[in-house]
Design an enzyme around this catalytic site. Sequence first.
Site, mmCIF file in Angstrom:
data_model
loop_
_atom_site.group_PDB
_atom_site.id
_atom_site.type_symbol
_atom_site.label_atom_id
_atom_site.label_comp_id
_atom_site.label_asym_id
_atom_site.label_seq_id
_atom_site.Cartn_x
_atom_site.Cartn_y
_atom_site.Cartn_z
ATOM 1 N N ALA A 1 1.808 3.299 -0.485
ATOM 2 C CA ALA A 1 1.394 2.108 -0.910
ATOM 3 C C ALA A 1 2.152 1.625 -2.304
ATOM 4 O O ALA A 1 2.491 0.519 -2.423
ATOM 5 C CB ALA A 1 -0.068 2.339 -1.760
ATOM 6 N N PRO B 1 -5.427 7.752 -4.921
ATOM 7 C CA PRO B 1 -5.399 9.308 -5.337
ATOM 8 C C PRO B 1 -4.091 9.789 -4.582
ATOM 9 O O PRO B 1 -3.915 9.229 -3.431
ATOM 10 C CB PRO B 1 -6.572 9.760 -4.795
ATOM 11 C CG PRO B 1 -7.875 8.615 -4.548
ATOM 12 C CD PRO B 1 -6.723 7.603 -4.455
ATOM 13 N N VAL B 2 -3.518 10.749 -4.964
ATOM 14 C CA VAL B 2 -2.369 11.454 -4.371
ATOM 15 C C VAL B 2 -2.682 12.361 -3.688
ATOM 16 O O VAL B 2 -3.677 13.381 -3.982
ATOM 17 C CB VAL B 2 -1.310 11.702 -5.468
ATOM 18 C CG1 VAL B 2 -0.627 10.488 -6.076
ATOM 19 C CG2 VAL B 2 -1.629 12.825 -6.553
ATOM 20 N N SER C 1 1.978 7.202 -1.466
ATOM 21 C CA SER C 1 3.349 7.188 -1.405
ATOM 22 C C SER C 1 3.927 5.792 -0.682
ATOM 23 O O SER C 1 4.505 4.814 -1.163
ATOM 24 C CB SER C 1 3.915 8.221 -0.873
ATOM 25 O OG SER C 1 3.581 8.442 0.360
ATOM 26 N N GLY D 1 -4.690 12.160 1.499
ATOM 27 C CA GLY D 1 -4.750 11.109 2.715
ATOM 28 C C GLY D 1 -4.823 9.872 2.684
ATOM 29 O O GLY D 1 -5.702 9.193 3.504
ATOM 30 N N ASP E 1 0.807 5.180 8.008
ATOM 31 C CA ASP E 1 0.390 4.915 6.723
ATOM 32 C C ASP E 1 1.028 3.485 6.366
ATOM 33 O O ASP E 1 0.717 2.588 5.878
ATOM 34 C CB ASP E 1 0.849 6.002 5.672
ATOM 35 C CG ASP E 1 -0.062 7.052 5.767
ATOM 36 O OD1 ASP E 1 -0.737 7.327 6.674
ATOM 37 O OD2 ASP E 1 -0.076 7.924 4.701
ATOM 38 N N GLY F 1 -2.547 7.428 1.200
ATOM 39 C CA GLY F 1 -1.498 6.644 1.612
ATOM 40 C C GLY F 1 -0.869 6.325 0.198
ATOM 41 O O GLY F 1 -0.056 5.323 -0.013
HETATM 42 O O1 PMV Z 1 -2.383 12.605 4.908
HETATM 43 P P1 PMV Z 1 -2.027 11.476 5.619
HETATM 44 O O2 PMV Z 1 -2.889 10.288 5.248
HETATM 45 O O3 PMV Z 1 -0.553 10.857 5.241
HETATM 46 O O4 PMV Z 1 -1.916 11.472 6.935
HETATM 47 C C1 PMV Z 1 -1.394 12.216 7.902
HETATM 48 C C2 PMV Z 1 -1.522 11.824 9.038
HETATM 49 C C3 PMV Z 1 -0.810 12.906 10.187
HETATM 50 O O5 PMV Z 1 -1.202 12.334 11.327
HETATM 51 C C4 PMV Z 1 -1.346 14.142 10.086
HETATM 52 C C5 PMV Z 1 0.517 12.779 10.050
HETATM 53 C C6 PMV Z 1 1.492 11.422 10.313
HETATM 54 O O6 PMV Z 1 2.379 11.159 9.984
HETATM 55 O O7 PMV Z 1 0.637 10.511 11.020
#
Ligand code: PMV
Length: 308
Positions: free
Chosen positions: A106, A96-97, A104, A100, A147, A102
């Site tokens: 992936a 899912p985009v 992009s 949270g 990520d 990941g």
């Molecule tokens: O939303 P995601 O899964 O890309 O996670 C962001 C995580 C943060 O700690 C808020 C930002 C980062 O770059 O680590």
Amino acid sequence: MTTASAPGKIILVGEHAVVYGRPAIAVPISKVKATATVEETPRGTGCIIIAKDLNRTIRVAQATFDDPLAAIVRSTLVHFRAQDLDATITVSSTVPVASGMGSSAAVSTAIARALAGHLGNTLNNDILAALVFEAERLYHGTPSGVDNTVIAHARPVFFVKNRLVETFAVKSPLRLLIADTGIPSSTRVVVEDVRKAREANQEKYDAWFRQIGQIALMARAAIIAGEQFALGALMDGNQWLLEQIGVSSPEIDRLVQAARQAGALGAKLSGAGRGGNVIALTTEQTQDTVLNSLRHGGAANVIAATIM
Ligand code: PMV
């Protein structure tokens, strides 16, 4: 034809604080994945990326410098000192985009891996993570690197920015439910908001980040020892700190409550926050009850994943 894939991910503990040098723990979620296929095309046709889910077709030679899909192709080719690729790269993803998980990272990882295979090479995970990190910057501005690291290694990681990654063993399987609030979350925007809030109140924010870092250290010990109750409590503590930082939301709070009331060992937002996903740690016995409670609590979708 060469095909490669890469899993999604969630952050178990430590988001946001990880941007300021504190540790975070992230785990791969192999139930969702991005896949890339490279097919050779006749000489002179150049390289074309077809991203079905994004409805995009990109001619790499004509793409702008800041196009992240073209960027991962270019940097992988440069890494292998390859020139003039005539190929079609087809990308699809079930990650899912903007939630949270990941997506992009992936997609970039799958492309780099498939391309390496097409060139008759392999990429070691550290180099792969580094190549993907550069593409991640184009998507997210100033990502911590968590990520691309967890997705390239496809193993649970204890991550500290600018340090060599540590992987570790999970003693007893972690049964996670990943519940989507249905609200898209922009990592770039939320990270920027946190940066501004910290500037206005640095002492407070740094103290919260420090506490989150301690939670990540204790969570690693709990996972290695198989202490699920301790891990759940640490996740709850992390959620409270994320609320203080200002990245929770009413929708997140509702799902967190729904999970806890149904007997989850712990629940928190995962990723940037304000929307995106909530994760809940359950036991085998409570998994179904918590899942139903999350659905009734308004989750747009729930993914069950077991981390070993
Ligand atoms: O939303 P995601 O899964 O890309 O996670 C962001 C995580 C943060 O700690 C808020 C930002 C980062 O770059 O680590």
